[in-house]
Design an enzyme around this catalytic site. Sequence first.
Site, PDB file in Angstrom:
ATOM      1  CB  SER A 185      -0.927   0.011   1.225  1.00  0.00           C
ATOM      2  OG  SER A 185      -1.794  -1.090   1.201  1.00  0.00           O
ATOM      3  NE  ARG A 242      -2.348   5.029   0.175  1.00  0.00           N
ATOM      4  CZ  ARG A 242      -3.009   3.872   0.002  1.00  0.00           C
ATOM      5  NH1 ARG A 242      -2.363   2.789  -0.401  1.00  0.00           N
ATOM      6  NH2 ARG A 242      -4.317   3.816   0.247  1.00  0.00           N
ATOM      7  CB  SER A 285     -12.659   0.977  -2.851  1.00  0.00           C
ATOM      8  OG  SER A 285     -11.260   0.778  -2.758  1.00  0.00           O
ATOM      9  CG  ASP A 305      -7.063  -5.935   2.343  1.00  0.00           C
ATOM     10  OD1 ASP A 305      -8.103  -6.265   1.742  1.00  0.00           O
ATOM     11  OD2 ASP A 305      -6.256  -5.103   1.896  1.00  0.00           O
TER      12      ASP A 305
END
Length: 409
Positions: free
Chosen positions: A23, A27, A144, A292
């Site tokens: 993640s 980014r 999301s 998750d």
Amino acid sequence: MNIKLQKSRLQKKSRIDITGSKSESNRLLLLQALYPTIRIHNISNSDDATLMQKALHSDNETKDIHHAGTAMRFLTAYYATQKGQQVLLTGSSRMQERPIQILVEALRQLGASIQYTKNEGYPPLLIKGTQLSKKEVTLQANVSSQYISALLLIAPSLQKGITLTLEGKITSIPYIEMTLSLLNELGVKTSFKNNVITVVPYNAPAEEKEFTVESDWSSASYFYSLVALSEVGTTITLSSYKKESLQGDSCLAEIYTKFGVETIFEEKSITLTKTKETTQEKITLDLKNAPDIAQTIAVTAFGLQLSCEMIGLHTLKIKETDRLVALKTELEKLGASVEITDVSLYLEKTNSIRKNISISTYKDHRMAMAFAPLALRVPIQIEKAEVVSKSYPDFWSDLQSIGVQMEEI
């Protein structure tokens, strides 16, 4: 490749180095594309991060990101801002079934030129980069967080920045805060008040800016599960982690106290220790900020023969597979009783676990890794085990290094 896991016992004390967060890495890779003076250390070696880098560095008009959902969302926003560049953004057959209309409509509000080339609302996308001159955009708050983060990441490069209004109750706040924290660390000014997020325009930094990616907490979840299913006194040290994490899945440290696992934070690592057998009969959790890890938790509870109720799971239906249906199917093969809705899962306490069951993975890395810790209770088989490369390529070798016995079949 299918893998047979034999009933195993972990080493009493072990250590694993886990690659950077997928993640955070993705980014930062998008920000680096916008601001090339950024330098990134400890980038994830996952398929998703590798595909993101490949797409950004390729001169081909067609960008195929396969199963990488984060890359699809982030690159849709990025290429919409690249004036004079045209790309066809596509992915696997499953990716072409995952909705993206919410993000496309938001980008169109800002002035983007994006067309669907196959089915309305789904990839592939034909994106003609343009200068996005508008700044006001509105989204439903329960979408999301990747849609929201995609918009926030491009915001500082826009003429007027972005004012993003979220309508309703916000979910996955930690992932939004991760994005804003990385922007702030770069030097971008942001504001997040009530349901309005503002990002102001930002010029490229003159000097190099260095970022070190924290290791992936989602990957740590499988070791929490292994420790929970192991003997009292078992410890695993994982690096590199920090107590003040940007990742929502860092809530694992608190959640797994319910399973008898304590977390000690050291300078650049965490040590997980099974301190006691849990006395609880039912675990109840709201995972709207960390969906998750739902698969891992469900399997842990099943392995410990506990009841488990989880809510806040509405985003799981549009992942690599419908994770709620997949969880129910595979747990019931093992002897569980499971009820699901579009937003929740309830696992009934069971007294036994069936042996030598073959777990289908549905092209979903988390299905493979979540079920693997059951090898501490019964022999189990994992189908198409290579799927773990999406987020954690070293998973199987790391499990072997701490005592899990396995063979390819």
